[in-house]
Design a protein around this motif. Structure first.
Motif, PDB file in Angstrom:
ATOM      1  N   ASN A  84      40.590  52.234  43.386  1.00 18.67           N
ATOM      2  CA  ASN A  84      39.306  52.639  43.951  1.00 18.67           C
ATOM      3  C   ASN A  84      38.213  51.666  43.525  1.00 18.67           C
ATOM      4  O   ASN A  84      37.384  51.258  44.332  1.00 18.67           O
ATOM      5  CB  ASN A  84      38.973  54.070  43.500  1.00 18.67           C
ATOM      6  CG  ASN A  84      37.798  54.644  44.230  1.00 18.67           C
ATOM      7  OD1 ASN A  84      37.390  54.130  45.271  1.00 18.67           O
ATOM      8  ND2 ASN A  84      37.237  55.707  43.717  1.00 18.67           N
ATOM      9  N   LEU A  85      38.253  51.281  42.253  1.00 14.10           N
ATOM     10  CA  LEU A  85      37.266  50.340  41.739  1.00 14.10           C
ATOM     11  C   LEU A  85      37.429  48.979  42.416  1.00 14.10           C
ATOM     12  O   LEU A  85      36.439  48.340  42.779  1.00 14.10           O
ATOM     13  CB  LEU A  85      37.420  50.204  40.218  1.00 14.10           C
ATOM     14  CG  LEU A  85      36.424  49.290  39.510  1.00 14.10           C
ATOM     15  CD1 LEU A  85      35.008  49.829  39.678  1.00 14.10           C
ATOM     16  CD2 LEU A  85      36.771  49.172  38.044  1.00 14.10           C
ATOM     17  N   ALA A  86      38.673  48.554  42.619  1.00 14.56           N
ATOM     18  CA  ALA A  86      38.922  47.272  43.282  1.00 14.56           C
ATOM     19  C   ALA A  86      38.410  47.302  44.722  1.00 14.56           C
ATOM     20  O   ALA A  86      37.788  46.339  45.191  1.00 14.56           O
ATOM     21  CB  ALA A  86      40.411  46.951  43.251  1.00 14.56           C
ATOM     22  N   GLU A  87      38.644  48.418  45.422  1.00 16.97           N
ATOM     23  CA  GLU A  87      38.143  48.553  46.797  1.00 16.97           C
ATOM     24  C   GLU A  87      36.622  48.518  46.816  1.00 16.97           C
ATOM     25  O   GLU A  87      36.028  47.832  47.652  1.00 16.97           O
ATOM     26  CB  GLU A  87      38.642  49.870  47.411  1.00 16.97           C
ATOM     27  CG  GLU A  87      40.108  49.876  47.752  1.00 16.97           C
ATOM     28  CD  GLU A  87      40.568  51.227  48.284  1.00 16.97           C
ATOM     29  OE1 GLU A  87      39.709  52.009  48.750  1.00 16.97           O
ATOM     30  OE2 GLU A  87      41.777  51.483  48.235  1.00 16.97           O
ATOM     31  N   ARG A  88      36.005  49.246  45.906  1.00 13.81           N
ATOM     32  CA  ARG A  88      34.547  49.259  45.858  1.00 13.81           C
ATOM     33  C   ARG A  88      34.000  47.880  45.530  1.00 13.81           C
ATOM     34  O   ARG A  88      32.975  47.463  46.069  1.00 13.81           O
ATOM     35  CB  ARG A  88      34.067  50.295  44.838  1.00 13.81           C
ATOM     36  CG  ARG A  88      34.317  51.720  45.309  1.00 13.81           C
ATOM     37  CD  ARG A  88      33.939  52.772  44.307  1.00 13.81           C
ATOM     38  NE  ARG A  88      32.548  52.674  43.939  1.00 13.81           N
ATOM     39  CZ  ARG A  88      32.040  53.216  42.847  1.00 13.81           C
ATOM     40  NH1 ARG A  88      32.796  53.909  42.040  1.00 13.81           N
ATOM     41  NH2 ARG A  88      30.761  53.080  42.566  1.00 13.81           N
ATOM     42  N   LEU A  89      34.706  47.154  44.648  1.00  8.98           N
ATOM     43  CA  LEU A  89      34.288  45.799  44.297  1.00  8.98           C
ATOM     44  C   LEU A  89      34.388  44.873  45.509  1.00  8.98           C
ATOM     45  O   LEU A  89      33.478  44.078  45.758  1.00  8.98           O
ATOM     46  CB  LEU A  89      35.145  45.276  43.145  1.00  8.98           C
ATOM     47  CG  LEU A  89      34.741  43.942  42.546  1.00  8.98           C
ATOM     48  CD1 LEU A  89      33.323  44.012  41.994  1.00  8.98           C
ATOM     49  CD2 LEU A  89      35.702  43.534  41.453  1.00  8.98           C
ATOM     50  N   LYS A  90      35.461  44.992  46.287  1.00  2.90           N
ATOM     51  CA  LYS A  90      35.604  44.184  47.503  1.00  2.90           C
ATOM     52  C   LYS A  90      34.496  44.515  48.495  1.00  2.90           C
ATOM     53  O   LYS A  90      33.923  43.616  49.110  1.00  2.90           O
ATOM     54  CB  LYS A  90      36.971  44.421  48.151  1.00  2.90           C
ATOM     55  CG  LYS A  90      38.111  43.765  47.410  1.00  2.90           C
ATOM     56  CD  LYS A  90      39.438  44.043  48.078  1.00  2.90           C
ATOM     57  CE  LYS A  90      40.593  43.450  47.275  1.00  2.90           C
ATOM     58  NZ  LYS A  90      41.899  43.779  47.877  1.00  2.90           N
ATOM     59  N   GLU A  91      34.208  45.807  48.665  1.00  6.66           N
ATOM     60  CA  GLU A  91      33.120  46.209  49.568  1.00  6.66           C
ATOM     61  C   GLU A  91      31.792  45.637  49.090  1.00  6.66           C
ATOM     62  O   GLU A  91      30.996  45.141  49.897  1.00  6.66           O
ATOM     63  CB  GLU A  91      33.028  47.740  49.634  1.00  6.66           C
ATOM     64  CG  GLU A  91      34.167  48.396  50.361  1.00  6.66           C
ATOM     65  CD  GLU A  91      34.107  49.908  50.283  1.00  6.66           C
ATOM     66  OE1 GLU A  91      33.112  50.469  49.768  1.00  6.66           O
ATOM     67  OE2 GLU A  91      35.069  50.549  50.748  1.00  6.66           O
ATOM     68  N   PHE A  92      31.569  45.687  47.789  1.00  2.00           N
ATOM     69  CA  PHE A  92      30.330  45.155  47.230  1.00  2.00           C
ATOM     70  C   PHE A  92      30.233  43.650  47.467  1.00  2.00           C
ATOM     71  O   PHE A  92      29.178  43.137  47.838  1.00  2.00           O
ATOM     72  CB  PHE A  92      30.256  45.479  45.731  1.00  2.00           C
ATOM     73  CG  PHE A  92      29.032  44.955  45.059  1.00  2.00           C
ATOM     74  CD1 PHE A  92      27.799  45.554  45.281  1.00  2.00           C
ATOM     75  CD2 PHE A  92      29.097  43.857  44.207  1.00  2.00           C
ATOM     76  CE1 PHE A  92      26.654  45.075  44.664  1.00  2.00           C
ATOM     77  CE2 PHE A  92      27.971  43.379  43.592  1.00  2.00           C
ATOM     78  CZ  PHE A  92      26.747  43.986  43.822  1.00  2.00           C
ATOM     79  N   GLU A  93      31.354  42.926  47.241  1.00  2.00           N
ATOM     80  CA  GLU A  93      31.357  41.479  47.475  1.00  2.00           C
ATOM     81  C   GLU A  93      31.093  41.170  48.944  1.00  2.00           C
ATOM     82  O   GLU A  93      30.350  40.243  49.269  1.00  2.00           O
ATOM     83  CB  GLU A  93      32.698  40.879  47.037  1.00  2.00           C
ATOM     84  CG  GLU A  93      32.873  40.818  45.537  1.00  2.00           C
ATOM     85  CD  GLU A  93      34.259  40.350  45.128  1.00  2.00           C
ATOM     86  OE1 GLU A  93      35.153  40.234  45.994  1.00  2.00           O
ATOM     87  OE2 GLU A  93      34.438  40.082  43.928  1.00  2.00           O
ATOM     88  N   LYS A  95      29.416  43.028  51.081  1.00  5.31           N
ATOM     89  CA  LYS A  95      27.999  43.301  51.340  1.00  5.31           C
ATOM     90  C   LYS A  95      27.125  42.182  50.771  1.00  5.31           C
ATOM     91  O   LYS A  95      26.135  41.793  51.387  1.00  5.31           O
ATOM     92  CB  LYS A  95      27.590  44.652  50.739  1.00  5.31           C
ATOM     93  CG  LYS A  95      28.112  45.824  51.524  1.00  5.31           C
ATOM     94  CD  LYS A  95      27.690  47.140  50.899  1.00  5.31           C
ATOM     95  CE  LYS A  95      28.271  48.315  51.651  1.00  5.31           C
ATOM     96  NZ  LYS A  95      27.896  49.594  51.052  1.00  5.31           N
ATOM     97  N   MET A  96      27.508  41.685  49.592  1.00  3.20           N
ATOM     98  CA  MET A  96      26.738  40.590  48.996  1.00  3.20           C
ATOM     99  C   MET A  96      26.800  39.341  49.878  1.00  3.20           C
ATOM    100  O   MET A  96      25.789  38.660  50.064  1.00  3.20           O
ATOM    101  CB  MET A  96      27.270  40.274  47.587  1.00  3.20           C
ATOM    102  CG  MET A  96      26.898  41.301  46.546  1.00  3.20           C
ATOM    103  SD  MET A  96      25.117  41.451  46.309  1.00  3.20           S
ATOM    104  CE  MET A  96      24.769  39.878  45.579  1.00  3.20           C
ATOM    105  N   LYS A  97      27.985  39.040  50.431  1.00  6.56           N
ATOM    106  CA  LYS A  97      28.114  37.882  51.320  1.00  6.56           C
ATOM    107  C   LYS A  97      27.262  38.079  52.570  1.00  6.56           C
ATOM    108  O   LYS A  97      26.583  37.145  53.020  1.00  6.56           O
ATOM    109  CB  LYS A  97      29.578  37.669  51.711  1.00  6.56           C
ATOM    110  CG  LYS A  97      30.419  37.100  50.599  1.00  6.56           C
ATOM    111  CD  LYS A  97      31.867  36.921  51.012  1.00  6.56           C
ATOM    112  CE  LYS A  97      32.704  36.409  49.844  1.00  6.56           C
ATOM    113  NZ  LYS A  97      34.119  36.293  50.206  1.00  6.56           N
ATOM    114  N   GLU A  98      27.294  39.300  53.126  1.00  2.05           N
ATOM    115  CA  GLU A  98      26.475  39.581  54.307  1.00  2.05           C
ATOM    116  C   GLU A  98      24.992  39.415  53.984  1.00  2.05           C
ATOM    117  O   GLU A  98      24.242  38.826  54.761  1.00  2.05           O
ATOM    118  CB  GLU A  98      26.749  41.003  54.810  1.00  2.05           C
ATOM    119  CG  GLU A  98      28.123  41.180  55.421  1.00  2.05           C
ATOM    120  CD  GLU A  98      28.435  42.630  55.744  1.00  2.05           C
ATOM    121  OE1 GLU A  98      27.568  43.520  55.531  1.00  2.05           O
ATOM    122  OE2 GLU A  98      29.567  42.885  56.206  1.00  2.05           O
TER     123      GLU A  98
END
Length: 185
Positions: A84-93, A95-98
């Motif tokens: 779950n943390l890895a998925e949230r981290l990927k989503e955060f990354e 969003k950061m790229k966007e």
């Protein structure tokens, strides 16, 4: 031996003898102090306490089994939390790229706007200098006078034609002139 030690040794030997006697008779020293009904009541209480003890031991064993199950699940929960943390981290990354791309686009747009503003300011400054130039109004007045001279008297209802009318007239004359020149050749 003094009198107290001899009495203690006598008492201890008496107690030893008495306890051996009770063992042979299969009667506990505590039971000897109580009557038959009292012994029966005490046995009931002992049975109740034994049942309570067994029930509590059963609950403890169930709780231990449940604890083992939870401990076995703990790695699964940690794995789930990690995923779950890895998925949230990927989503955060993502969003950061966007946001980074969005920020870069905004930066480019704002720099282009700044450049346009600077060029517009320069153009406005140039036009203001042209307007302030005394030769421009003289030129415009001379064109208006030329248009008035080339038209019949009272052709324009107002005293002077508008600048727009003068411009149209000049364009028409130039077009006619160009057409005549092209026919000659």
């Amino acid at each position: 031996m003094n009198r107290q030690t001899s009495q203690i040794s006598h008492n201890s030997s008496t107690q030893l003898f008495y306890s051996q006697y009770l063992k042979q008779q299969q009667v506990s020293p505590i039971a000897e102090r109580f009557s038959g009904d009292e012994v029966h009541e005490l046995r009931k209480k002992v049975d109740q306490l034994t049942k309570q003890l067994e029930f509590k031991e059963k609950i403890i064993s169930e709780m231990r089994a449940h604890q083992k199950q939870l401990m076995n699940r703990l790695p699964e929960q940690k794995q789930f939390q990690y995923e779950n943390l890895a998925e949230r981290l990927k989503e955060f990354e993502q969003k950061m790229k966007e946001k980074e791309v969005q920020f870069q686009n905004q930066l480019i747009e704002s720099s282009l706007l700044i450049k346009e503003n600077q060029s517009l300011k320069q153009e406005i400054t140039r036009l203001e200098s042209c307007i302030k130039d005394p030769s421009i109004p003289k030129f415009v007045n001379s064109i208006v006078d030329l248009v008035i001279q080339c038209h019949p008297i009272n052709h324009f209802p107002s005293s002077k034609p508008e600048l727009r009318q003068c411009w149209r007239w000049l364009k028409k004359i130039l077009n006619d002139y160009i057409q005549l020149k092209q026919r000659e050749h």
